[in-house]
Scaffold this active site. Structure first.
Site, PDB file in Angstrom:
ATOM      1  N   HIS A 156       3.754  -5.833   1.746  1.00  0.00           N
ATOM      2  CA  HIS A 156       4.532  -6.466   0.599  1.00  0.00           C
ATOM      3  C   HIS A 156       5.936  -6.259   1.222  1.00  0.00           C
ATOM      4  CE1 HIS A 156       0.802  -4.602  -1.365  1.00  0.00           C
ATOM      5  NE2 HIS A 156       1.160  -5.751  -2.236  1.00  0.00           N
ATOM      6  N   ASP A 166       7.398  -3.140   0.583  1.00  0.00           N
ATOM      7  CA  ASP A 166       6.941  -1.774   1.510  1.00  0.00           C
ATOM      8  C   ASP A 166       7.638  -1.437   2.576  1.00  0.00           C
ATOM      9  OD1 ASP A 166       4.685  -2.115  -0.070  1.00  0.00           O
ATOM     10  OD2 ASP A 166       3.413  -3.243   1.405  1.00  0.00           O
ATOM     11  N   ASP A 172      -9.767   2.408  -4.052  1.00  0.00           N
ATOM     12  CA  ASP A 172      -9.057   2.054  -2.679  1.00  0.00           C
ATOM     13  C   ASP A 172      -9.672   2.990  -1.810  1.00  0.00           C
ATOM     14  OD1 ASP A 172      -7.753  -0.330  -3.537  1.00  0.00           O
ATOM     15  OD2 ASP A 172      -5.927   0.620  -3.846  1.00  0.00           O
TER      16      ASP A 172
HETATM   17  C1  XLS Z   1      -4.056  -4.097  -5.513  1.00  0.00           C
HETATM   18  C2  XLS Z   1      -4.330  -5.266  -4.486  1.00  0.00           C
HETATM   19  C3  XLS Z   1      -3.126  -5.278  -3.837  1.00  0.00           C
HETATM   20  C4  XLS Z   1      -3.009  -6.536  -2.822  1.00  0.00           C
HETATM   21  C5  XLS Z   1      -1.927  -7.018  -2.168  1.00  0.00           C
HETATM   22  O1  XLS Z   1      -5.032  -3.889  -6.300  1.00  0.00           O
HETATM   23  O2  XLS Z   1      -5.256  -4.805  -3.740  1.00  0.00           O
HETATM   24  O3  XLS Z   1      -2.900  -4.125  -2.924  1.00  0.00           O
HETATM   25  O4  XLS Z   1      -4.102  -6.557  -1.813  1.00  0.00           O
HETATM   26  O5  XLS Z   1      -0.821  -6.951  -3.372  1.00  0.00           O
HETATM   27 NI    NI Z   2      -6.895  -3.564  -4.664  1.00  0.00          NI
END
Ligand code: XLS
Ligand code: NI
Ligand code: NI
Length: 443
Positions: free
Chosen positions: A105, A108, A313
């Site tokens: 991003h 980032d 994640d």
């Molecule tokens: C959040 C998303 C984010 C996207 C990119 O849940 O996965 O990380 O991949 O903005």
């Molecule tokens: Ni995500």
């Protein structure tokens, strides 16, 4: 005198493929980047990518406490120079973990300033550095995106914000993010609508917000054309979190949205495993729905926890789930300009530098193993043969007429009344098929 670049991961060499029997935890056991399949190396097939926000901005913070992960390179005199040193560390990691791609991003990689102009200036300085590092290492940008969800200005959404001023700000930010993605040779550009949804319909005009989201995406398409950006646009669906309801809920609702607004020619899908499960689907389901319409674009590779209701994640080592996903991906002809981006983070207590390696090694090995298993399964064709036979009644006769649009209710009624009568019962054979899959997975 040439400046000697500091080593940010001392004592860890580039990860080598050592095979399944190796005891070395800092080696690949299944991912051999150089191994060739159908004239392409495994590296070219998999196109693995590192998610900058997790790997290099993740601190382990959660709603109950601050970060736990402290990196030695996070020090310096000002935010822009820290950002550059962090980028040096990141590129050392990309090379050592043998990842050919990364994703980011805008916010980032470079710090947000107090004005948009200042933010853009910061971004330009860091992007110039990233460009040098890409040239020096050969690591490429899989996709870029804009963070339209962290800054408080976006608390009520970006393009779906009730305030047109915020829409305008988001447009300006995405314009710049597309510029830098192009500058860095990004092969795709992602739209994840983190706050493009609502908390309550008591204060929301749903129709107007969806119209605004579509208008925003049309403006992005127009701008890409005007700067000759050739990267693929990707929508990343997610049903909820941070908002209660997000408009890009899943692939199916995404397809309906794109078609409703005449956007389907310009977008494909970036499918994230954990978003699929949050929507109540399997990962493979989302891949199949996108592939069925020729809209499979890229993968955000991660996993959720079946006991938790949010986007945890995690790195995915579930070879069964990934093998099923790879079957669908390979059958669809692969990901084209997409890849497998590890949108996955270390657990909060995983604070060592080498944890970052263990995490990605596991993710890459699991995908590599799944790739090889899926190839074998497809080559042997047993499931395919079963499925083909299951639908064989549509290959000829009145079944063919139905598929070709040559049948109608009257002709079918006549057939049943005069010839066919009651259909014969046929088993779906699910247990037999589950066992067949188990034999591929476990011998
Ligand atoms: C959040 C998303 C984010 C996207 C990119 O849940 O996965 O990380 O991949 O903005
Ligand atoms: Ni995500
Ligand atoms: Ni993602």
């Amino acid at each position: 005198m040439a400046k000697k670049s500091p080593v940010h991961f001392p004592g860890i060499d580039a990860i080598a493929y050592e095979g399944a029997q190796s005891d070395n935890a800092l080696a690949f056991h299944h991912y051999n980047p150089e191994e060739v399949f159908d004239g392409k190396t495994m590296a070219q097939h998999m196109r693995f990518s590192i998610a900058y926000w997790h790997a290099f901005r993740g601190t382990g913070s959660d709603p109950f406490g601050p970060g736990t992960i402290v990196r030695p390179w996070e020090s310096g005199k000002d935010p822009v120079s820290i950002a550059k040193v962090r980028l040096d560390a990141a590129f050392e990691f990309f090379q050592k973990i043998r990842a050919p791609f990364y994703c980011f991003h805008d916010r980032d990689i470079a710090p947000e300033g107090s004005t948009l102009a200042e933010s853009n200036k910061n971004l330009d300085a860091v992007v110039a550095h990233a460009k040098q590092l890409q040239q020096a290492t050969g690591v490429k940008l899989l996709w870029g995106t804009a963070n339209l969800f962290s800054n408080p200005r976006y608390m009520r959404g970006a393009s779906t914000n009730p305030d047109a001023h915020v829409f305008a700000y988001a447009a300006a930010q995405v314009k710049k993010a597309m510029d830098v993605t192009k500058e860095l040779g990004g092969e795709n550009y992602v739209f994840w609508g983190g706050r493009e949804g609502y908390e309550t319909l008591l204060n929301t005009n749903l129709k107007r917000e969806q119209d605004h989201l579509a208008a925003f995406l049309h403006l992005a398409v127009d701008y890409a054309r005007s700067i000759n950006f050739k990267g693929q646009f990707l929508i990343e669906p997610k049903p909820k979190e941070p908002t209660k309801h997000q408009y890009d809920f899943d692939v199916a609702s995404g397809i309906a949205f794109l078609r409703t607004y005449g956007l389907e020619k310009y977008f494909k899908f970036n499918i994230e495993t954990n978003h699929a499960t949050l929507a109540g689907h399997t990962f493979q389901h989302e891949i199949e729905v996108a592939a069925a319409q020729g809209l499979l674009g890229s993968i955000d590779a991660n996993a959720g926890d079946p006991l938790l209701g949010w986007d945890t994640d995690q790195f995915n080592t579930d070879v069964r789930e990934l093998t099923l996903a790879m079957i669908s991906i390979l059958r669809a002809g692969g990901l084209g300009s997409g890849g497998f981006n590890f949108d996955a983070k270390l657990r909060r207590p995983s604070t060592d530098l080498d944890d970052l390696f263990h995490a990605h090694i596991g993710g890459m090995d699991a995908y590599a193993l799944a790739f090889k298993l899926a190839r074998r399964i497809l080559a042997e064709g047993k499931f395919e043969q079963f499925v083909n036979e299951r639908y064989a009644s549509y290959d000829a006769g009145f079944g063919r007429d139905i598929e070709m649009g040559r049948a109608n209710f009257r002709s079918l009624e006549k057939l049943v009344l005069t010839k066919l009568g009651e259909p014969t019962q046929r088993s779906g054979k699910q247990e037999y098929l589950e066992n067949l899959l188990m034999r591929y997975l476990h011998g």
